[in-house]
Design an enzyme around this catalytic site. Structure first.
Site, PDB file in Angstrom:
ATOM      1  N   ALA A  29       0.835  -1.203   0.000  1.00  0.00           N
ATOM      2  CA  ALA A  29       0.000   0.000   0.000  1.00  0.00           C
ATOM      3  C   ALA A  29       0.865   1.247   0.000  1.00  0.00           C
ATOM      4  O   ALA A  29       1.912   1.288   0.641  1.00  0.00           O
ATOM      5  CB  ALA A  29      -0.887   0.020   1.242  1.00  0.00           C
ATOM      6  N   ASP A  77      -1.214  12.543 -10.450  1.00  0.00           N
ATOM      7  CA  ASP A  77      -0.963  11.243 -11.065  1.00  0.00           C
ATOM      8  C   ASP A  77      -1.538  11.258 -12.486  1.00  0.00           C
ATOM      9  O   ASP A  77      -2.624  10.761 -12.725  1.00  0.00           O
ATOM     10  CB  ASP A  77      -1.684  10.185 -10.204  1.00  0.00           C
ATOM     11  CG  ASP A  77      -1.306   8.762 -10.595  1.00  0.00           C
ATOM     12  OD1 ASP A  77      -0.336   8.604 -11.352  1.00  0.00           O
ATOM     13  OD2 ASP A  77      -2.002   7.836 -10.161  1.00  0.00           O
ATOM     14  N   SER A  93      -3.285   3.409   0.402  1.00  0.00           N
ATOM     15  CA  SER A  93      -4.446   2.624   0.826  1.00  0.00           C
ATOM     16  C   SER A  93      -4.178   1.946   2.170  1.00  0.00           C
ATOM     17  O   SER A  93      -3.095   2.052   2.742  1.00  0.00           O
ATOM     18  CB  SER A  93      -4.802   1.591  -0.239  1.00  0.00           C
ATOM     19  OG  SER A  93      -3.932   0.491  -0.162  1.00  0.00           O
TER      20      SER A  93
END
Lengths: 502, 502
Positions: free
Chosen positions: B195, B256, B198
């Site tokens: 992760a 992103d 997350s």
């Protein structure tokens, strides 16, 4: 802070740090610099409440190996509290399409002043201006914020100014315009910059005639007497954030967005309390603006922004396919300016200076429309401008009797390259970019005496006749000059018959 | 290099350095870092042939004062030879509108691998992708270059893969899909990440069942026997530049861009020699794609790019307004995956896993169109997938007999918060973002045992009935969880009558 190194089982280029090491929570990766012995490296850090204890910093085995560290070593860790800053968030919001208001701009300005903007974010701030168009409201807010980053000077009288956006070599017009205006009684406390990419900034050129490093008190005292000055202003605290942003963001990327550029100029004018100004926009191949249409758009934008800021401005698009005057480089330009003030200047320099000074006289209401230029020319030809320039030179601590001959005498003995016409013809195309690069290679502006003297700018020449001359700092600089001349072709001398095709 | 400090008469934040100090000419300001004692600072440097001698570095008085330095001190100066690099020029050309070809991308990739891209330029590379649309040719070239930055693995047989773009909590489907496919004989050497933002990456979840740090040889040996694996792949050298760019450019800015994201995924698939794959695009509020139209566009772009790279791909838009299954956090998710493999899984998890595994069976030509899902479900219900999962766990070095009960027993004694229904009704809105933040605040994924267990996901509840439970690392983490629950409202439990207006 000093932290002890701990190896963490993560193959990552980032560091882990205990949140208790920070006075306040940082939720985003923050940029740290880790130093030990005489070296250091940057690393992105994530906070953890567990993997490393208070007083420790965790790095992966690969990072530890790469830098030849050992677990247990004490390293120095510094953070700039950057990634959670409001300024950073505002910049990213701007990237994502938000508008910035004055308060936002103040936050960003403060971030730059406090060195809290990371290189990534300063780049993002710059590129948001490159890729999207800032609104007039935003540019206005930016200019006001930038001005507020330093001192706002109040001369208690209408202040006049002339500003050139630069890009054309040999543009020593400030050394004519300031004394012309001051001789007519207008207050023009002119601050000028040193060259960054050019062969001579106005501060470089003026420094040949007199010291330019006056502080605010000295400038105030001086202009009480002389009405004008030509100083660097770097000690006057004029919109200091502008130079920071240019140095940190614009230089590294070589990008100069219009909104930043305009806000930067106007911020400095606000800081100097300018009320009336003329903007010189040189238009020509190899300069910043290469066609009139673009120049006109820029001019209108500038005038409109200036008006929002309470500055009455007019812009002049000026012919810039060739250098202004015949000289490039601090000493050569200073000598030429003195000659022009004495009535012996090249037409291009005198014309341009009088045109722009004239615009300011008209803005000041001293003459009717169209009458400013002859008014300026009268002052120049009467010798009043030269007299005023000598007062200014003396006031700044220079020798008021300095002569152009005296300056040129100093050139004797310098390594010289003489460029001769390869055939009969005339110099029909001058390459501004090439001339600038050659003058810089010769040593200008660092070597005040280095530069280029043009001997035949437009007149027809015979084969072997001297077209221009380069004075260089050293023989090796001259070698570099020779290489650039061959590569960049600073001038094309040709006859009417360009080519024969059989 | 070691240089001696010299005070220079320039009020500037930059340094001057003698060009003889550098092996090759740097024409642009270059970024230096100056270290002394245990501190350091960055500075932009300009070259000079005169103001400072060889062996010296010039800094202004203000800079020298600011850092408490003394003239004559020896400092360590380092440069990354960044500002004159070809990679930098290519990035700036891209910012100015040029197209990048494979060779250009290779140069930029190499720049990142050699740590020669400045933060300003990595930011510019990222933002050029944010502000302008990269062409398919460019994204393809980027994916190929990124893949070439590491090892290209060849399994000498068709390789299958499933990839989720992430964003929905509880998405442990890989732990079902891999054994389903491997049990049917398809080769699926799955690499998954830990992760980043997350509460649990697939590598985090799998690590509860077995070690995931296998090197390439181990993975090759393992899949010869098991056909499948679930490893982190970080020691396999798969497109390493992708992680570098994400860490250096994307994280700091929190941006992103789609082109980078797509090229990054595809580069890793190229490196693993993937021939057939299914892309899971969770669509839902609080995930990366919040509407089907955007999901469809992204899916088409991905499939088309994959095809250019020789990968036969299909994408599935999946419902993601609520978490997948009932658990969030490594241990809770691993336990739930085991339950699901044993036929006791929540419908949402089993359905999603079989749908996506089914797409891959169809791509592989093992079933006709529309028959993949029941085929996958048969394998799951037959117990073959669980058997295969136990083989994989054993092959990776874990205990093949591990049970979900055993995992859950470890939770006993952890600080727990029980969220109870404030009134009669049903949990009609789950907030993915809030759940993720709460699970992370609880300690996931760092603490493998921390996380959220949902007890009533859709069913009606009575006032006071438990809706979800949070297992935390510590009492202080639990306090933070409590604050986030109050602030973010992870679930809304309401009766049909929402509000009475009189």
């Amino acid at each position: 802070m000093k932290l002890t190194l701990k190896e963490i089982p993560l193959d990552s280029p980032f560091a882990l740090i205990n949140e208790q090491n920070f006075p306040k929570a940082i939720t985003y990766p923050c940029q740290l610099r880790i130093s030990f012995d005489s070296t250091y490296f940057p690393v992105q850090a994530y906070l953890t409440s567990k993997y490393v204890d208070k007083g420790e910093i965790g790095l992966s085995e690969s990072v530890i190996k790469r830098y030849g560290l050992l677990e247990g070593t004490e390293v120095d860790v510094q953070t700039r509290r950057t990634f959670d800053s409001v300024a950073h968030r505002l910049i990213i919001d701007k990237v994502k399409g938000n508008m910035l208001n004055k308060e936002d701009m103040d936050t960003i300005t403060k971030g730059f002043m406090n060195a809290e903007i990371s290189p990534s974010h300063s780049s993002a701030f710059l590129l948001s201006q490159h890729f999207t168009e800032f609104s007039l409201d935003e540019i206005e807010a930016m200019a006001r914020s930038f001005a507020d980053s330093g001192k706002i000077h109040d001369f208690s009288a209408p202040v006049f100014d002339k500003h050139s956006i630069g890009g054309v070599p040999g543009n020593k017009i400030t050394l004519l315009i300031v004394p012309i205006l001051a001789a007519a009684g207008l207050l023009i406390p002119k601050t000028s910059t040193y060259a960054i990419t050019s062969a001579s900034g106005t501060a470089d050129t003026m420094s040949v005639l007199a010291p330019v490093e006056l502080n605010a008190d000295e400038v105030f005292d001086l202009v009480k007497k002389t009405k004008g000055c030509i100083v660097s202003g770097r000690d006057m605290g004029i919109a200091p954030v502008v130079d920071k942003i240019i140095t940190e963001a614009a230089f590294p990327l070589g990008i100069d967005p219009e909104s930043l550029f305009l806000a930067g100029i106007l911020a400095k004018k606000l800081a100097m309390g300018v009320d009336f100004m003329c903007l010189d926009i040189p238009v020509g191949t190899g300069t910043k603006v290469d066609n009139e249409e673009d120049g006109r758009t820029l001019a209108r934008l500038f005038v409109s922004l200036a008006s929002r800021l309470g500055i009455k401005a007019e812009a002049g698009l000026t012919y810039a396919n060739v250098p202004v005057g015949h000289s490039i480089g601090p000493a050569l330009e200073a000598a030429e300016a003195l000659d022009a003030l004495a009535g012996k200047g090249p037409t291009s320099l005198v014309e341009k200076s009088c045109e722009l000074a004239g615009i300011i006289f008209e803005l000041a209401g001293m003459t009717g429309r169209g009458l400013g230029k002859p008014f300026a020319a009268d002052i120049l030809h009467s010798g009043k401008a030269l007299k005023k320039m000598r007062e200014i030179i003396e006031g700044q601590g220079g020798d008021p009797k300095i002569s152009s001959d005296e300056i040129r005498e100093k050139l004797v003995g310098k390594p010289v390259l003489s460029y001769q016409a390869p055939g009969d013809g005339w110099p029909h195309t001058w390459n501004n970019y090439a001339l600038k690069e050659i003058a810089r290679a010769a040593g200008a502006p660092g070597d005040r005496l280095a530069g280029i003297q043009i001997l035949s700018k437009k007149e027809s020449v015979r084969k072997g006749e001297e077209v221009f001359r380069v004075y260089a700092s050293s023989d090796s600089a001259l070698d570099e000059v020779r290489g650039l001349i061959a590569k960049l072709r600073p001038v094309i001398v040709e006859s009417v018959l360009l080519e024969r095709v059989a």
